[in-house]
Scaffold this active site. Structure first.
Site, mmCIF file in Angstrom:
data_model
loop_
_atom_site.group_PDB
_atom_site.id
_atom_site.type_symbol
_atom_site.label_atom_id
_atom_site.label_comp_id
_atom_site.label_asym_id
_atom_site.label_seq_id
_atom_site.Cartn_x
_atom_site.Cartn_y
_atom_site.Cartn_z
ATOM 1 N N LYS A 121 0.850 -1.200 0.000
ATOM 2 C CA LYS A 121 0.000 0.000 0.000
ATOM 3 C C LYS A 121 0.884 1.248 0.000
ATOM 4 C CE LYS A 121 -3.754 -2.590 2.016
ATOM 5 N NZ LYS A 121 -4.517 -3.032 3.173
ATOM 6 N N GLN A 133 -4.962 -1.899 9.367
ATOM 7 C CA GLN A 133 -4.800 -3.234 8.776
ATOM 8 C C GLN A 133 -5.363 -4.299 9.726
ATOM 9 O OE1 GLN A 133 -3.427 -3.749 5.583
ATOM 10 N NE2 GLN A 133 -4.196 -5.808 5.888
ATOM 11 N N ASP A 155 -11.453 1.799 3.382
ATOM 12 C CA ASP A 155 -11.698 0.362 3.239
ATOM 13 C C ASP A 155 -13.202 0.070 3.097
ATOM 14 O OD1 ASP A 155 -9.411 -1.215 3.109
ATOM 15 O OD2 ASP A 155 -9.069 -1.166 5.280
#
Ligand code: NAD
Length: 282
Positions: free
Chosen positions: A51, A95, A118
């Protein structure tokens, strides 16, 4: 049979985004993403590094917060609160999975829905459900892009999704439904699985089991999308689909690696750009 080249499609998408980020910069708008990682899960580390690399490539400003495994909820929520209030940070992602003592649900809920790139926050999940969304969930959105690249029409088709997780299976089914597919969701309690999957014009596998999808489960000429990422004992990555056995039955199929995985990151970048534009009223 055509192999769907997720790497190439992801590269094309990222190049478009790079140009968009540059043109935003000319208007005085910068794009920023904060990535939080707690603990030292090796797979999470790889994802976070990828990322970060994608941000660098696109000219997106990124900050990484690598917190020790013993981080408290108080510290983590404090950091999220601070990032929520910063105008130079447009997207925040934490994460997953988190170490067991941390409450994932509370962490997801703490991220401002406007910065939830997300698309895991209940507000964004609800928006996806009613088809009025700002952010698309990254992996399912990437899969839709891959299907579209095949040129195969989705409307009216029979689509089967194996897996019903909040991250992949459920939102995947919803995106296919929004495109007027007839969608069936299969899961661990589904009976006669192969009978159902072998009716699918488009089959999406998100199970997390190596070589789970075998030729008897696939309709001749189907589009097969493999979301699974499984590590074999020899260290190699493989998907949920027995690629070699299934490929000649399909019209299109994604490989692992190089299929759905690279698209997920491209879609995360797209969401971060969308967040920056919205926060700057563009
Ligand atoms: P999960 O474990 O949360 O969900 C797995 C799903 O598979 C469950 O809904 C379960 O009901 C279903 N399932 C399990 N056994 C089954 C069986 N025998 N028959 C039918 N269904 C069965 O996993 P997830 O988070 O949805 O991820 C699925 C896979 O996708 C994993 O391999 C994961 O690593 C991968 N993944 C890839 C990306 C990407 O970027 N490509 C992103 C997220 C997840």
């Amino acid at each position: 049979m055509k192999i769907i080249d997720g790497k190439a499609i992801s590269a094309k998408t990222k190049e478009e985004l790079r140009l968009e980020v540059a043109s935003l910069k000319e208007k005085g708008v910068s794009v920023g993403l904060a990535v939080i990682i707690v603990g030292d899960d090796p797979a999470s580390r790889v994802y976070v590094n990828n990322k970060k690399k994608a941000c660098e490539l696109l000219g997106i400003y990124s900050e990484e917060y690598a917190l020790p495994a013993e981080t408290t909820m108080e510290n983590l929520l404090g950091l999220i609160e601070e990032l929520n209030s910063r105008s130079d940070i447009n997207g925040i992602l934490c994460q997953l999975p988190l170490p067991r003592h941390l409450d994932e649900k509370a962490v997801i809920n703490a991220i401002s829905p406007e910065k939830d790139v997300d698309a895991f926050h209940p507000v964004n999940v609800g928006k996806i459900m009613i088809g009025d969304f700002d952010f698309l969930p990254c992996t399912p959105a990437g899969v839709m892009r891959l299907i579209d690249e095949t040129g195969v029409e989705i409307e009216g088709k029979s689509c089967v999704v194996i897996g019903r997780s909040n991250i992949v299976g459920k939102p995947m089914s919803m995106l296919l439904l929004h495109r007027n597919a007839t969608v069936t969701i299969c899961h661990s309690k589904t009976q006669n699985l192969s009978e159902i999957t072998s009716q699918a014009d488009i089959l999406v596998a998100a199970v997390g089991r190596a070589n789970f999808v075998t030729p008897n489960m696939v309709k001749e000429g189907a589009v097969v999308i493999d979301v699974g990422i499984n590590r074999l004992e020899n260290g190699k990555l493989c998907g949920d689909v027995d690629f070699e056995a299934v490929k000649d039955k399909c019209s299109h199929i994604t490989p692992v690696p190089g299929g759905a995985g690279p698209m997920t990151i491209a879609m995360l970048m797209a969401n971060t750009v969308t967040a920056a534009k919205k926060q700057n009223n563009l």
